[in-house]
Motif scaffolding. Structure first.
Motif, mmCIF file in Angstrom:
data_model
loop_
_atom_site.group_PDB
_atom_site.id
_atom_site.type_symbol
_atom_site.label_atom_id
_atom_site.label_comp_id
_atom_site.label_asym_id
_atom_site.label_seq_id
_atom_site.Cartn_x
_atom_site.Cartn_y
_atom_site.Cartn_z
ATOM 1 N N VAL A 74 35.613 152.681 75.567
ATOM 2 C CA VAL A 74 35.289 153.433 76.781
ATOM 3 C C VAL A 74 34.003 152.898 77.398
ATOM 4 N N TYR A 93 30.430 164.791 80.521
ATOM 5 C CA TYR A 93 30.550 163.380 80.178
ATOM 6 C C TYR A 93 31.784 162.830 80.874
ATOM 7 N N GLN A 97 38.497 154.696 79.872
ATOM 8 C CA GLN A 97 39.011 154.223 78.582
ATOM 9 C C GLN A 97 40.166 153.255 78.794
ATOM 10 N N HIS A 110 37.853 166.808 67.178
ATOM 11 C CA HIS A 110 36.470 167.273 67.377
ATOM 12 C C HIS A 110 36.475 168.574 68.165
ATOM 13 N N ARG A 116 42.158 163.778 80.242
ATOM 14 C CA ARG A 116 42.445 162.380 80.604
ATOM 15 C C ARG A 116 43.106 162.414 81.966
ATOM 16 N N HIS A 149 44.131 163.939 67.580
ATOM 17 C CA HIS A 149 44.631 163.110 68.688
ATOM 18 C C HIS A 149 44.386 161.637 68.428
ATOM 19 N N HIS A 151 45.640 157.662 70.395
ATOM 20 C CA HIS A 151 46.272 157.050 71.560
ATOM 21 C C HIS A 151 46.921 155.744 71.109
ATOM 22 N N ASP A 163 38.223 159.680 81.215
ATOM 23 C CA ASP A 163 37.981 160.735 80.228
ATOM 24 C C ASP A 163 36.947 161.710 80.784
ATOM 25 N N LEU A 165 34.791 164.970 79.186
ATOM 26 C CA LEU A 165 34.562 165.780 77.980
ATOM 27 C C LEU A 165 33.401 166.746 78.191
HETATM 28 O O1 GTQ Z 1 39.629 159.746 73.337
HETATM 29 O O2 GTQ Z 1 38.981 160.988 71.690
HETATM 30 O O3 GTQ Z 1 35.607 159.035 76.118
HETATM 31 O O4 GTQ Z 1 36.473 161.195 71.178
HETATM 32 C C1 GTQ Z 1 34.744 160.005 74.148
HETATM 33 C C2 GTQ Z 1 34.976 160.551 72.902
HETATM 34 C C3 GTQ Z 1 37.096 159.681 74.421
HETATM 35 C C4 GTQ Z 1 38.743 160.324 72.701
HETATM 36 C C5 GTQ Z 1 35.814 159.577 74.895
HETATM 37 C C6 GTQ Z 1 36.257 160.661 72.417
HETATM 38 C C7 GTQ Z 1 37.334 160.235 73.180
#
Ligand code: GTQ
Length: 349
Positions: A74, A93, A97, A110, A116, A149, A151, A163, A165
């Motif tokens: 990312v 944030y 990605q 987490h 997304r 999760h 990807h 992304d 968050l």
């Molecule tokens: O895709 O799980 O941009 O855990 C930052 C932390 C994406 C993710 C981010 C993350 C993720």
């Protein structure tokens, strides 16, 4: 940040400050105005990231580090007023990605929630607690707090998404938890589309509990459906003077926002739209899906085209202009502010 110039404290006061400083004490009256400003004061600046500029860095990163090694490959969109703090607004944030064909980004969970918004490419998937969903440009996908999760990209083309968050919100509460999954890829437990069928057809299974707590049980809101809803809306009603036609992604079990901490929206602006100024206390991140135009933020003007990202700080007046019919996705911390009774908006004269 607006701060009233303070006269230099007298020698006696400075002496007092020095002595009490050793005992972890500080005088409120020296900082009161900055602590409780008259109106939102944020270091967050308006900014726009042109996808045309960002994409080459992302692809270069794709050659230098794998998704597996990076865990998540990312590029963080760092607000120019808050460099080094890994944030795009004071509370949120954002990052872009990349996952290349054949790659996987390993499974973890987490307490931070993620959204997304698919910017480029199709054919990658994200898996949430045993179910995969295939990504297409414009899809709004949720990773609820504390769900496993990972990807993957079994397709033919690079896939890039924005992304969003709530990292800083969870950090403010000191409530961060993270755990890697025992395997790189979690097992698939349900067929693709299971959540959409169970929760996304204006029906709910009788007696069903919310699988993701306060987060929507639908974890992919496909662009084709959202876009069609906007098009139909635009046929029958006049656009809002500030927002055009703007809709919020909702949790079908509550009617409230799809995520407890982050509000997500999709809006349509007609060709030639010149929006009225609007401001609100939720600093907002925009991703351009279709069309072209400009965002006037305060006294700055940012021209945008599809796949660009821009940020509007809390309380900054925003005026949207559309040269062509335009679709914008956006997200903010509005659900948090609403829950706490803090959210305000104004249409400046
Ligand atoms: O895709 O799980 O941009 O855990 C930052 C932390 C994406 C993710 C981010 C993350 C993720």
């Amino acid at each position: 940040m607006a701060s009233v110039p303070q006269p230099k404290p007298s020698a006696a006061r400075q002496d007092l400050y020095r002595r009490m400083d050793k005992d972890d004490l500080a005088p409120l009256w020296e900082v009161l105005h900055d602590l409780i400003p008259d109106e939102p004061a944020t270091p967050c600046k308006p900014a726009l990231w042109k996808y045309r500029d960002v994409r080459p860095y992302l692809m270069e990163a794709g050659k230098l580090i794998t998704a597996r090694e990076a865990i998540r490959r990312v590029l963080i969109l760092e607000n120019p007023g808050m460099r080094g703090e890994s944030c795009i607004t004071q509370s949120l944030y954002a990052g872009l990605q990349l996952i290349l064909p054949g790659e996987i980004a390993p499974s973890h969970r987490h307490s931070q929630s993620a959204l997304r918004f698919i910017v480029e490419g199709s054919g990658a998937y994200t898996a949430v607690d045993g179910e995969r969903t295939t990504m297409h440009p414009g899809d709004f996908i949720i990773t609820p707090s504390w769900t496993w999760h990972d990807h993957g990209n079994p397709g033919e083309e690079p896939v890039v998404w924005l992304d969003g968050l709530d990292i800083r919100i969870v950090q403010a509460f000191g409530a961060q938890f993270h755990e890697p999954f025992a395997q790189e890829v979690q097992p698939v437990a349900r067929s693709e589309g299971a959540s959409a069928a169970r929760f996304g057809a204006n029906l709910l299974p009788v007696g069903a509990d919310a699988p993701f707590g306060k987060t929507s049980p639908i974890f992919n809101y496909p662009y084709a459906r959202s876009r069609e809803a906007l098009a139909k809306l635009a046929k029958d009603q006049a656009p809002d003077a500030c927002h055009g036609w703007k809709m919020q992604f909702i949790n079908p079990m509550t009617g409230g926002p799809a995520m407890p901490t982050i509000g997500a929206f999709l809006q349509l602006l007609p060709k030639g739209f010149g929006g009225q100024a609007h401001r609100a206390t939720d600093g907002t991140v925009y991703s351009v899906v279709e069309g072209s135009g400009a965002a006037r933020i305060g006294d700055e003007r940012f021209e945008f085209e599809p796949r660009d990202t821009f940020v509007v700080p809390s309380w900054a007046p925003l005026r949207l202009e559309a040269a062509a019919e335009t679709v914008l996705f956006s997200f903010s911390d509005r659900p948090c502010q609403d829950a706490l009774g803090l959210w305000r908006e104004a249409r400046p004269a």
